[in-house]
Design a protein around this motif. Sequence first.
Motif, PDB file in Angstrom:
ATOM      1  N   ARG A  80      50.311 -54.047 -40.308  1.00 41.06           N
ATOM      2  CA  ARG A  80      48.976 -54.377 -40.816  1.00 41.06           C
ATOM      3  C   ARG A  80      48.260 -53.084 -41.190  1.00 41.06           C
ATOM      4  N   LEU A  81      47.995 -52.909 -42.487  1.00 40.06           N
ATOM      5  CA  LEU A  81      47.126 -51.799 -42.904  1.00 40.06           C
ATOM      6  C   LEU A  81      45.698 -52.271 -42.689  1.00 40.06           C
ATOM      7  N   PRO A  82      44.762 -51.352 -42.415  1.00 44.48           N
ATOM      8  CA  PRO A  82      43.361 -51.792 -42.350  1.00 44.48           C
ATOM      9  C   PRO A  82      42.989 -52.514 -43.649  1.00 44.48           C
ATOM     10  N   GLU A  83      42.193 -53.571 -43.540  1.00 40.92           N
ATOM     11  CA  GLU A  83      41.825 -54.367 -44.728  1.00 40.92           C
ATOM     12  C   GLU A  83      40.329 -54.256 -44.973  1.00 40.92           C
ATOM     13  N   PRO A  84      39.837 -53.642 -46.033  1.00 37.36           N
ATOM     14  CA  PRO A  84      40.633 -52.900 -46.996  1.00 37.36           C
ATOM     15  C   PRO A  84      40.986 -51.519 -46.456  1.00 37.36           C
ATOM     16  N   PRO A  85      42.037 -50.905 -46.988  1.00 34.61           N
ATOM     17  CA  PRO A  85      42.327 -49.525 -46.587  1.00 34.61           C
ATOM     18  C   PRO A  85      41.222 -48.580 -47.071  1.00 34.61           C
ATOM     19  N   THR A  86      41.156 -47.419 -46.466  1.00 35.45           N
ATOM     20  CA  THR A  86      40.125 -46.438 -46.832  1.00 35.45           C
ATOM     21  C   THR A  86      40.363 -45.965 -48.272  1.00 35.45           C
ATOM     22  N   GLY A  87      39.367 -46.108 -49.121  1.00 37.25           N
ATOM     23  CA  GLY A  87      39.495 -45.674 -50.522  1.00 37.25           C
ATOM     24  C   GLY A  87      39.343 -44.166 -50.640  1.00 37.25           C
ATOM     25  N   MET A  88      39.686 -43.650 -51.813  1.00 33.51           N
ATOM     26  CA  MET A  88      39.633 -42.199 -52.031  1.00 33.51           C
ATOM     27  C   MET A  88      38.226 -41.633 -51.802  1.00 33.51           C
ATOM     28  N   ARG A  89      37.210 -42.244 -52.430  1.00 32.92           N
ATOM     29  CA  ARG A  89      35.860 -41.689 -52.298  1.00 32.92           C
ATOM     30  C   ARG A  89      35.342 -41.804 -50.871  1.00 32.92           C
TER      31      ARG A  89
END
Length: 309
Positions: A291-300
């Motif tokens: 399970r990846l965190p939902e949502p995964p951490t975005g670039m910004r």
Amino acid sequence: MADAPILVTGGAGFIGSNLVDALLARGYAVRVLDNLSTGKRENLPQSPRVELIVGDVADAGCVRRAVQGCRAVVHLAAVASVQASVDDPFGTHQSNLIGTLNLCEAMRESGVKRVLFASSAAVYGNNGEGHAIDEDTPKAPLTPYAADKLASEHYLDFYRRQHGLEPVVFRFFNIFGPRQDPSSPYSGVISIFTERAQKGLPIAVFGDGEQTRDFLYVADLVEVLVQALESPEAVEGAVNVGLNQATSLNQLLAAIGDVLGGLPEVSYQAARPGDIRHSRANNARLVQRYRLPEPPTGMRQGLAKLLGL
Ligand code: NAD
Ligand code: UD1
């Protein structure tokens, strides 16, 4: 066994120390084996549940002592810089392959079974042009770093078949976040660019800046590693760890400029030998098994966290 520590080789480094924090928060005891070549004592919290052994994975005796009495191992110790391996293939090999082999032997002798291994997207070389790379993409190691990572995978698989080791092999794409050391030209690109941008120092791009990488925030990686440690089964077959998102260095610079409100001077220099052009993970296997965190951490969002904004 309840209090037996988890051994994290390379635990004083960037990914390792973020993992150590997560393991402590979940109640584990941790033993770190690190030669402090790029890692730092200060990356580790003062805690009675953290033991630091300063030593080299190339030293078989030292690895044997470190493995003794552990419940599992996360093998992160390595020269992490592809460029450093190009400049010093022999020195890199001691850490990046002999270290893995020492660990396999020590685990066989002591009966410790589970080991997570930090392999790399570098094993695919330039076979990711124009598409996302799945785990069956042909391997084409272009550098000593990539050759040692791929060979380490093969040794771990031999010890799995022959001696019942439980390796879980991850091919990390490009990881970024707090404690990635920016102080050397061999450091990860985001740590270098963000530090220089914050200090107003000129930034050097090697190549035209259109090369792409699949960047993942370290906290999201650590979630996956903890799940792999706690999973009852060590499923065979390497797993790509990335977001299936390509960011060019030019896009990265634009994002850093947005987050910081401006950029210093940027110059374009010769590309590095053996540098991979495009690297993006097909992460279907990752999301099927973990399970990846939902949502995964975005670039910004990741850049803002890294910059403390
Ligand atoms: P890092 O340099 O911060 O961590 C590596 C750690 O290993 C350091 O603490 C260093 O002191 C230690 N070390 C190096 N050689 C050693 C030796 N011979 N004996 C004992 N300790 C030794 O780098 P990182 O980014 O945290 O990388 C961790 C692992 O993940 C490495 O195996 C690297 O190849 C792999 N990896 C990293 C990335 C990434 O994007 N950061 C991507 C793919 C794979
Ligand atoms: C990185 C990791 C490596 C991992 C691989 C997986 C580090 C140091 N390297 O290698 O461990 O196995 O991802 O994909 O963590 N660049 C510049 N200017 C700079 C520094 C770098 O233009 O000052 C460029 C490089 O030439 C390259 C890109 O940025 O094109 C990324 O470089 P780097 O962060 O070193 O990562 P990789 O070589 O992809």
